[in-house]
Design an enzyme around this catalytic site. Structure first.
Site, PDB file in Angstrom:
ATOM      1  N   GLY A  61       0.807  -1.208   0.000  1.00 22.76           N
ATOM      2  CA  GLY A  61       0.000   0.000   0.000  1.00 22.76           C
ATOM      3  C   GLY A  61       0.840   1.257   0.000  1.00 22.76           C
ATOM      4  O   GLY A  61       1.662   1.479  -0.887  1.00 22.76           O
ATOM      5  N   ASP A  62       0.634   2.088   1.025  1.00 24.92           N
ATOM      6  CA  ASP A  62       1.363   3.360   1.138  1.00 24.92           C
ATOM      7  C   ASP A  62       2.462   3.274   2.185  1.00 24.92           C
ATOM      8  O   ASP A  62       2.816   4.268   2.811  1.00 24.92           O
ATOM      9  CB  ASP A  62       0.395   4.502   1.466  1.00 24.92           C
ATOM     10  CG  ASP A  62      -0.383   4.252   2.750  1.00 24.92           C
ATOM     11  OD1 ASP A  62      -0.265   3.150   3.324  1.00 24.92           O
ATOM     12  OD2 ASP A  62      -1.123   5.160   3.187  1.00 24.92           O
ATOM     13  N   GLU A  63       3.006   2.095   2.372  1.00 23.78           N
ATOM     14  CA  GLU A  63       4.023   1.875   3.389  1.00 23.78           C
ATOM     15  C   GLU A  63       5.349   1.480   2.750  1.00 23.78           C
ATOM     16  O   GLU A  63       5.413   0.576   1.910  1.00 23.78           O
ATOM     17  CB  GLU A  63       3.565   0.772   4.354  1.00 23.78           C
ATOM     18  CG  GLU A  63       4.469   0.586   5.551  1.00 23.78           C
ATOM     19  CD  GLU A  63       3.895  -0.422   6.519  1.00 23.78           C
ATOM     20  OE1 GLU A  63       3.481  -0.032   7.615  1.00 23.78           O
ATOM     21  OE2 GLU A  63       3.846  -1.617   6.163  1.00 23.78           O
TER      22      GLU A  63
END
Length: 228
Positions: free
Chosen positions: A116-118
């Site tokens: 994801g956004d990690e």
């Protein structure tokens, strides 16, 4: 008894033809193997290392010194997807990934997109000023990004919460390095967007009410889905 020259010549021609015939097959198989290996270790969207690639990078490290493990989580990224669409969101993830990769390289390290956004970064511990390292990542990520969006360009500013820990190369990356960096990152996120925190001995995960809900990777692991 020696073979006639004609037989030797015929054998050599047959060998050469056989080599010419099989070489494209060998080349294709080598290419397929290289592509499969790359896919196993890299994120398909950003081209960065994935979690397996990050483990491999740490395993291949010959440095005896500790490493800085940084976990970087974008703040309110869901709002970008909801407002501008997933195409813009993907372009933003790529741009931020490039910034993180460049910063990690400047520090002599490597970076990965976990899910994801990690993101995560492994850096040689050339400094004990982890606060400065975290602030550098947060500042560079927060620079405006201009992306194509439909008929007009879209300029976005996204911030990140950053957690860091100093870990030994012999530590288990998941159980020690990433876990402790994760704990520090959630302490940073509890204090608002664009914050950072360094793991301290005895630090534990903040109370559940301060967290933003299950992480993407946690939801995938609970359902058995493989993370990117």
């Amino acid at each position: 008894m020696s073979l006639p020259l004609t037989m030797i010549a015929t054998s050599m021609v047959a060998f050469s033809l056989g080599t010419l015939t099989t070489w494209p097959i060998i080349h294709r198989l080598r290419t397929q193997l290289a592509d499969a290996t790359w896919a196993m270790l890299h994120d398909p969207l950003t081209g960065m290392l994935n979690r397996a690639g990050l483990h491999a990078a740490l395993t291949d490290s010959t440095a005896a010194q500790p490493v800085i493990v940084a976990l970087i989580d974008l703040d309110n990224f869901k709002h970008v997807n909801d407002t501008h669409g997933h195409d813009v969101g993907d372009q933003l993830l790529i741009t931020i990934g490039n910034r993180i990769t460049d910063l990690a390289a400047l520090h002599g390290g490597t970076a990965a997109r976990l899910a994801g956004d990690e993101y995560a970064a492994l850096l040689p511990a050339r400094t004990d000023d982890l606060e400065r390292v975290a602030d550098t990542f947060a500042t560079v990520i927060a620079q405006p990004v201009t992306l194509p969006g439909g008929d007009d360009a879209v300029t976005l500013t996204v911030t990140a919460s950053v957690g860091l820990v100093l870990a030994d190369t012999t530590d288990c990356l998941t159980e020690v390095g990433l876990h402790r960096a994760d704990v520090a990152m959630y302490h940073a996120k509890r204090n608002g967007p664009s914050r950072h925190a360094v793991y301290r001995p005895g630090m534990t995960m903040p109370p559940a009410q301060h967290r933003r809900g299950p992480r993407l990777r946690d939801r995938r692991q609970s359902t058995g889905e493989v993370t990117a």
